[in-house]
Design a protein around this motif. Structure first.
Motif, PDB file in Angstrom:
ATOM      1  N   GLY A  58      14.665  -0.783  -4.067  1.00 56.52           N
ATOM      2  CA  GLY A  58      14.620  -1.016  -5.432  1.00 56.52           C
ATOM      3  C   GLY A  58      13.232  -0.802  -6.095  1.00 56.52           C
ATOM      4  O   GLY A  58      12.776  -0.110  -7.199  1.00 56.52           O
ATOM      5  N   VAL A  59      12.440  -1.682  -5.678  1.00 55.25           N
ATOM      6  CA  VAL A  59      10.965  -1.904  -5.949  1.00 55.25           C
ATOM      7  C   VAL A  59      10.289  -0.540  -5.814  1.00 55.25           C
ATOM      8  O   VAL A  59       9.412   0.178  -6.628  1.00 55.25           O
ATOM      9  N   THR A  60      10.551   0.226  -4.631  1.00 59.77           N
ATOM     10  CA  THR A  60       9.729   1.284  -4.246  1.00 59.77           C
ATOM     11  C   THR A  60      10.413   2.424  -5.276  1.00 59.77           C
ATOM     12  O   THR A  60       9.408   3.444  -5.818  1.00 59.77           O
ATOM     13  N   GLN A  61      11.593   2.505  -5.588  1.00 58.61           N
ATOM     14  CA  GLN A  61      11.891   3.731  -6.508  1.00 58.61           C
ATOM     15  C   GLN A  61      11.388   3.074  -8.045  1.00 58.61           C
ATOM     16  O   GLN A  61      11.161   4.357  -8.944  1.00 58.61           O
ATOM     17  N   SER A  62      11.249   1.880  -8.217  1.00 64.00           N
ATOM     18  CA  SER A  62      10.611   1.610  -9.548  1.00 64.00           C
ATOM     19  C   SER A  62       9.087   2.254  -9.625  1.00 64.00           C
ATOM     20  O   SER A  62       8.745   2.501 -10.629  1.00 64.00           O
ATOM     21  N   MET A  63       8.491   2.149  -8.566  1.00 62.89           N
ATOM     22  CA  MET A  63       6.961   2.769  -8.387  1.00 62.89           C
ATOM     23  C   MET A  63       7.252   4.360  -8.720  1.00 62.89           C
ATOM     24  O   MET A  63       6.648   4.806  -9.612  1.00 62.89           O
ATOM     25  N   THR A 123       0.853  -1.272   0.164  1.00 66.26           N
ATOM     26  CA  THR A 123      -0.116   0.036   0.129  1.00 66.26           C
ATOM     27  C   THR A 123       0.833   1.177  -0.112  1.00 66.26           C
ATOM     28  O   THR A 123       0.453   2.305  -0.860  1.00 66.26           O
ATOM     29  N   LEU A 124       1.853   1.347   0.802  1.00 65.47           N
ATOM     30  CA  LEU A 124       2.866   2.384   0.837  1.00 65.47           C
ATOM     31  C   LEU A 124       3.468   2.750  -0.292  1.00 65.47           C
ATOM     32  O   LEU A 124       3.582   3.472  -0.983  1.00 65.47           O
ATOM     33  N   MET A 125       3.981   1.560  -1.100  1.00 68.10           N
ATOM     34  CA  MET A 125       4.521   1.691  -2.512  1.00 68.10           C
ATOM     35  C   MET A 125       3.622   2.065  -3.388  1.00 68.10           C
ATOM     36  O   MET A 125       3.883   3.030  -4.365  1.00 68.10           O
ATOM     37  N   SER A 126       2.306   1.883  -3.363  1.00 69.62           N
ATOM     38  CA  SER A 126       1.415   2.501  -4.263  1.00 69.62           C
ATOM     39  C   SER A 126       0.966   4.068  -3.908  1.00 69.62           C
ATOM     40  O   SER A 126       0.677   4.513  -4.898  1.00 69.62           O
TER      41      SER A 126
END
Length: 409
Positions: free
Chosen positions: A347-352, A222-225
């Motif tokens: 890495g996934v967070t920065q991808s978002m 949710t935070l990544m979204s």
């Protein structure tokens, strides 16, 4: 590791990221000029900017996951050399195709910024985690303040030295390459390894399976979204603000550049000073909620602004909001993720964020051109409000280490 030693390492990683962002910012005013000289259309110029973010979206998890396995320091140093090579190719480019190759390589190696966030995670205790992430944001802000101004100045200097076509832009790009190499030498001497326990499983997951995994983790996904929504909102605003200010208030590129510099300065102040004061008192939850509320209010205020003072208020609100929310999101995701997989999570967070920077300008431009000139800012405000609603929904699951540890809870 002593507190003094950690502060020294934080200062080093801050300086490393700052120099990297200065280099990135230098080419921002150069790309439209150079692409126009090569006969590029407006769409192709936009794609030159977007392809960088696309590569970050694709490869941030790759570098983050690899750094979980081999360490942060070798990844950061290797990618600084790769960045230097990409800018040398940029300086040598004499066709549009080579410009694209240079920007693709720059985005590929630049995706390693997720590793810098993981480095912060490694060396900060839980109650300092979100404040540490704010340093990355402050470095971003400073880089975007100084980078474009330096790029314009270098291009003018280059033109004064030699008026031949493309010399001015090549001159500036060589300086950026030199900056990357100087950054590499600085890191080689001063940057120490932060990873104490390497993850052997980090290499076994494929890129999109890693992204899908984290997006399905409770609270973290949710935070990544939310991070994606804020990136969409910010990039949509950035892509259309110059058009809006020109049409509504008669501003030109110089005046709007000062406006963006003001946004950068406020973000630097917020993430470099204000966040570090508020987190111990309020914790991540309240700071994040306040930040998203201010961010949504600032974006909406742009749409209803009828004069420059109202625009100044809008810029202040959105800058404060962005500066408060980003480190709280990054810090919370880090705290909720396994200590052995900080690189993958960042890495996934920065991808978002990169995905938002790819899609956001297209959404903003379409809304501006086909709906109304205020439409991008209304929609951006709604995106920020949607992020706030998501945060309220998971409010009790967001960590409170910034406040709890400070108060001895």
């Amino acid at each position: 590791m002593t507190s003094t030693s950690n502060k020294s390492r934080l200062a080093i990683i801050f300086f490393t990221v700052f120099l990297y962002l200065v280099g990135f910012g230098v080419v921002i005013p150069i790309i439209p000029l150079l692409s126009r000289n090569f006969g590029a259309t407006a769409l192709q110029t936009g794609l030159l900017l977007s392809v960088y973010s696309l590569m970050q979206f694709l490869f941030s998890p790759f570098w983050g996951r690899l750094s979980d396995r081999v360490g942060r320091r070798p990844i950061l140093l290797f990618c600084l050399v790769g960045e230097a090579i990409s800018y040398i190719i940029f300086a040598q480019a004499r066709t549009l195709e080579w410009l694209f190759i240079a920007r693709i390589l720059a985005g590929f190696f630049g995706a390693s910024l997720s590793t810098a966030s993981a480095y912060i995670s490694d060396i900060t205790p839980k109650h300092e985690r979100s404040k540490g992430m704010a340093l990355i944001g402050a470095a971003f802000g400073l880089g975007f303040v100084f980078g474009p101004a330096l790029g314009g100045g270098l291009a003018v200097w280059g033109h004064a030295i030699n008026a031949e076509p493309h010399f001015d832009t090549s001159f500036a790009a060589y300086w950026v390459a030199g900056l990357c190499l100087a950054n590499f030498l600085f890191g080689l001497k001063f940057l120490t390894e932060s990873l104490t326990e390497k993850s052997e499983s980090a290499e076994k997951k494929k890129r999109f399976s890693v992204m899908w995994h984290y997006l399905n983790v409770k609270t973290v996904g949710t935070l990544m979204s939310v991070f994606l929504l804020t990136s969409l909102a910010m990039s949509s605003m950035e892509a259309t603000l110059i058009l809006f200010m020109g049409e509504k208030f008669g501003w030109d590129i110089k005046q709007v550049s000062f406006g963006f510099a003001y946004i950068g300065i406020i973000i630097v102040f917020t993430q470099g000073f204000l966040v570090r004061r508020l987190l111990p008192k309020w914790g991540e939850r309240k700071v994040l909620r306040l930040g998203l509320a201010l961010f949504a209010a600032g974006l909406t205020c742009i749409a209803v602004s009828v004069n420059i003072p109202m625009m100044a208020l809008a810029m202040t609100l959105l800058s404060l909001g962005n500066g408060l929310s980003n480190p709280s999101i990054l810090g919370s995701i880090s705290l909720l993720s396994d200590s052995k997989e900080q690189g993958a999570a960042m890495g996934v967070t920065q991808s978002m964020a990169s995905l938002g920077r790819i899609i956001g300008p297209a959404i903003g431009g379409a809304l501006y051109g086909y709906v109304a000139m205020t439409a991008p800012f209304w929609v951006s405000g709604l995106l920020a409000a949607a992020g706030l609603a998501l945060v309220i929904n998971i409010y009790n699951h967001i960590p409170e280490h910034g406040r709890a540890e400070q108060n001895g809870v």
